[in-house]
Design a protein around this motif. Structure first.
Motif, PDB file in Angstrom:
ATOM      1  N   LEU A   2       0.719  -1.270   0.169  1.00 55.71           N
ATOM      2  CA  LEU A   2      -0.007  -0.090   0.047  1.00 55.71           C
ATOM      3  C   LEU A   2       0.757   1.231  -0.002  1.00 55.71           C
ATOM      4  O   LEU A   2       0.564   2.388  -0.734  1.00 55.71           O
ATOM      5  CB  LEU A   2      -1.060   0.004   1.200  1.00 55.71           C
ATOM      6  CG  LEU A   2      -1.955  -1.205   1.140  1.00 55.71           C
ATOM      7  CD1 LEU A   2      -2.956  -1.174   2.625  1.00 55.71           C
ATOM      8  CD2 LEU A   2      -2.729  -1.109   0.158  1.00 55.71           C
ATOM      9  N   THR A  40       2.213   1.764  -3.531  1.00 54.90           N
ATOM     10  CA  THR A  40       1.415   2.378  -4.447  1.00 54.90           C
ATOM     11  C   THR A  40       1.021   3.759  -4.159  1.00 54.90           C
ATOM     12  O   THR A  40       0.937   4.373  -5.272  1.00 54.90           O
ATOM     13  CB  THR A  40       0.162   1.415  -4.752  1.00 54.90           C
ATOM     14  OG1 THR A  40      -0.389   1.366  -3.418  1.00 54.90           O
ATOM     15  CG2 THR A  40       0.445   0.084  -5.108  1.00 54.90           C
ATOM     16  N   LYS A  41       0.629   4.119  -3.190  1.00 56.54           N
ATOM     17  CA  LYS A  41       0.415   5.445  -2.666  1.00 56.54           C
ATOM     18  C   LYS A  41       1.660   6.343  -3.065  1.00 56.54           C
ATOM     19  O   LYS A  41       1.606   7.625  -3.708  1.00 56.54           O
ATOM     20  CB  LYS A  41       0.064   5.568  -1.070  1.00 56.54           C
ATOM     21  CG  LYS A  41      -0.134   7.133  -0.897  1.00 56.54           C
ATOM     22  CD  LYS A  41      -0.950   7.137   0.672  1.00 56.54           C
ATOM     23  CE  LYS A  41      -1.278   8.459   0.964  1.00 56.54           C
ATOM     24  NZ  LYS A  41      -1.816   8.498   2.070  1.00 56.54           N
ATOM     25  N   HIS A  42       2.862   5.979  -2.792  1.00 56.39           N
ATOM     26  CA  HIS A  42       4.294   6.824  -3.065  1.00 56.39           C
ATOM     27  C   HIS A  42       4.383   6.942  -4.436  1.00 56.39           C
ATOM     28  O   HIS A  42       4.501   8.292  -4.973  1.00 56.39           O
ATOM     29  CB  HIS A  42       5.278   6.341  -2.412  1.00 56.39           C
ATOM     30  CG  HIS A  42       6.623   7.140  -2.593  1.00 56.39           C
ATOM     31  ND1 HIS A  42       6.892   8.057  -1.788  1.00 56.39           N
ATOM     32  CD2 HIS A  42       7.666   6.959  -3.381  1.00 56.39           C
ATOM     33  CE1 HIS A  42       7.864   8.683  -2.232  1.00 56.39           C
ATOM     34  NE2 HIS A  42       8.411   7.812  -3.296  1.00 56.39           N
ATOM     35  N   GLY A  47       0.033   7.655  -6.182  1.00 54.75           N
ATOM     36  CA  GLY A  47      -1.001   8.585  -5.685  1.00 54.75           C
ATOM     37  C   GLY A  47      -2.142   7.671  -5.200  1.00 54.75           C
ATOM     38  O   GLY A  47      -2.239   6.288  -5.575  1.00 54.75           O
ATOM     39  N   SER A  48      -3.050   8.151  -4.518  1.00 54.54           N
ATOM     40  CA  SER A  48      -4.203   7.539  -4.188  1.00 54.54           C
ATOM     41  C   SER A  48      -5.178   6.753  -5.083  1.00 54.54           C
ATOM     42  O   SER A  48      -5.338   5.544  -4.818  1.00 54.54           O
ATOM     43  CB  SER A  48      -5.132   8.486  -3.068  1.00 54.54           C
ATOM     44  OG  SER A  48      -4.356   8.942  -2.031  1.00 54.54           O
ATOM     45  N   GLY A  93      -2.889   4.392  -7.558  1.00 55.08           N
ATOM     46  CA  GLY A  93      -2.540   3.357  -6.464  1.00 55.08           C
ATOM     47  C   GLY A  93      -3.463   2.247  -6.000  1.00 55.08           C
ATOM     48  O   GLY A  93      -3.562   0.987  -5.862  1.00 55.08           O
ATOM     49  N   SER A  94      -4.727   2.890  -5.744  1.00 56.62           N
ATOM     50  CA  SER A  94      -5.971   1.689  -5.444  1.00 56.62           C
ATOM     51  C   SER A  94      -6.140   0.933  -6.484  1.00 56.62           C
ATOM     52  O   SER A  94      -6.213  -0.029  -6.272  1.00 56.62           O
ATOM     53  CB  SER A  94      -7.114   2.660  -5.190  1.00 56.62           C
ATOM     54  OG  SER A  94      -6.823   3.629  -3.805  1.00 56.62           O
TER      55      SER A  94
END
Length: 510
Positions: free
Chosen positions: A322, A325-327, A330-331, A334-335
């Motif tokens: 998680l 993917t966020k780094h 982005g949200s 990444g989701s």
């Protein structure tokens, strides 16, 4: 970053050169395949080549090339060398030869192939072991995606079911995933798997490509030397490596992407849906190479995060996924990528359950053309998986044991497969060393691991021997079994022919 790109190039040239070399040994031709000879509308169904490739990729990929490498890259940059070269001479060869062996024997499942190359006692022991391992795979690949979904969705307080605590989101996710597994196992392969896998495959490839592009962008313009070991991370990497020696732990931790025995249980599924043997190299060898590329991308992403955020080295790999993917994405994107990874796990769990049904039907000579026969065979499987799910969710330690036993059991399957494929090749007067050499190596690895590992060494229950002694015994046993495979194959020349109906068809094609 240089080692990462060299790894990708090695995979490409490995497919083009070594894959072609192995293909010449196996000699695929124009004879009719099991899908054409034994069409039943359920498991023997001709599917387009591109669908077969995606089905094979999603069958074998699981969470290994993502979660496994996020954990395994803690062994250091050596991973960027071992993944491609292990894949080229080990994993891809394993998948290719096992797939061709199944193609040449009515799309036979793994236990039947083992029986051809060994004897009845080994076949019985192997069948029990493989069926137990596939049950673990189904349970693991329900738990992992359900846990990832639960981690993405805020949930209320846990509820207790038969004394086991679940969050509502986790419980609902487990239920829905398991219901999908049951449905896809019972329905004909072209009705569910053949229709939804192309979409799932596209999501996986897009998500992985997005991570790779973002990695290159960050390395080039935002964080130079992203994959160069951070001095703050170095002691944490060294601590991990001291507790987990490369020989044998790396090859057990990173199975998917290098070499995985589970794949041999999946190859018969598309051996029953291929219209031409000449599709075998791209379907079996090629899709394992693609999995190796996916593993390299996620290994690079994991290593980058460990360098940027050293505290993540000791975090759960699901959580690190998680963070990655966020780094890098982005949200929102990444989701979507996490969803692709969830799908990756689900698309191995469903075909693991299908493979278990097919293997049991073959072992007990049960006709699977009627739906009620498939349903009745699935009922005991469902009961055992439910029990495993409750046990594995009692606490984190229970799930850890489940995962650890799956990890080394997976490599036991690889050892059996490669040595048996060697017997088959030698008995056909072909170059069996392409499977014998990696077979000896993985036998050494898994034997050493079982002899060395123990709770004191931070692993599952094993014999707990000192590492040098475990390695010595492991090497001796591997060489002994390798000699047996070579001798047995050469003594059985002509004794393991291709299926008579299949061979007669081949002769008529000439």
């Amino acid at each position: 970053m240089l080692m990462f790109f060299l790894g990708l190039l090695a995979l490409y040239f490995g497919y083009a050169l070594y894959g072609r070399f192995v293909e010449k040994i196996l000699q695929p031709d124009d004879r009719a395949t099991p899908a054409r000879l034994f069409a039943d509308g359920v498991d023997y169904v001709v599917l387009p080549h591109w669908k077969n490739m995606l089905i094979q990729l999603l069958n074998i990929a699981g969470v290994g090339p993502v979660i496994g490498v996020i954990l395994g890259v803690k062994f250091g940059p050596i991973v960027f060398l071992i993944i491609p070269f292990g894949n080229i001479i080990g994993g891809a060869v394993h998948d290719f030869v096992a797939g061709m062996m199944s193609l040449r024997h009515k799309g036979a499942n793994h236990p039947a192939l083992i029986r051809m190359a060994t004897n009845t006692p080994v076949y019985v022991a192997f069948s029990v072991f493989m069926c137990f391992l596939l049950l673990l795979v189904v349970a693991v690949f329900i738990n992992v995606p359900a846990a990832l979904i639960s981690g993405m969705v805020p949930s209320s307080a846990a509820i207790t079911v038969f004394g086991v605590p679940f969050t509502p989101v986790l419980l609902l996710s487990i239920l829905l995933i398991f219901l999908y597994y049951i449905t896809s196992t019972i329905f004909p392969i072209d009705k569910i798997i053949g229709k939804i896998y192309p979409v799932f495959g596209l999501m996986l490839l897009i998500g992985t490509a997005a991570i790779m592009v973002s990695l290159v962008w960050h390395e080039s313009f935002i964080t130079p030397n992203l994959l160069k070991t951070n001095p703050e991370s170095l002691p944490l990497f060294q601590s991990f490596q001291e507790k987990n020696p490369i020989l044998p732990c790396l090859f057990v931790t990173i199975a998917c992407g290098i070499l995985s025995g589970f794949h041999a249980t999946q190859s018969p599924i598309i051996a029953r849906t291929m219209i031409s043997e000449k599709q075998a190299r791209s379907s079996f060898y090629g899709m394992m190479v693609v999995e190796g590329a996916i593993a390299l991308v996620w290994a690079a992403a994991g290593y980058a995060i460990y360098n940027l955020m050293p505290e993540q080295i000791n975090a759960n790999p699901n959580h690190v996924l998680l963070v990655i993917t966020k780094h890098f994405l982005g949200s929102w994107m990444g989701s979507l990528t996490v969803i692709a990874v969830i799908i990756l796990a689900i698309t191995s769990g469903d075909t693991a359950m299908r493979s278990l049904r097919l293997s049991l039907a073959e072992i007990f000579h049960l006709d699977q053309r009627r739906a009620h026969s498939r349903i009745l065979l699935c009922l005991p499987i469902i009961g055992i998986v439910i029990a495993l799910l409750f046990w594995s969710n009692i606490d984190k330690k229970s799930f850890g044991l489940l995962w650890n036993y799956f990890a080394w059991g997976n490599q036991v399957l690889a050892s059996f497969t490669l040595l048996s494929c060697s017997v088959w090749l030698f008995s056909q007067r072909r170059n069996g060393f392409v499977t014998l050499i990696p077979g000896i190596f993985i036998t050494f690895i898994v034997t050493t691991f079982i002899l060395w590992t123990s709770p004191e060494h931070g692993g599952p229950y094993g014999f707990g021997l000192e590492l040098p002694l475990a390695q010595t015994i492991g090497l001796a046993l591997a060489l002994l079994l390798g000699f047996w495979a070579w001798r047995s194959g050469n003594h059985r020349i002509g004794d393991i022919p291709d299926d008579p109906e299949y061979t007669a068809n081949a002769e008529s094609q000439k």
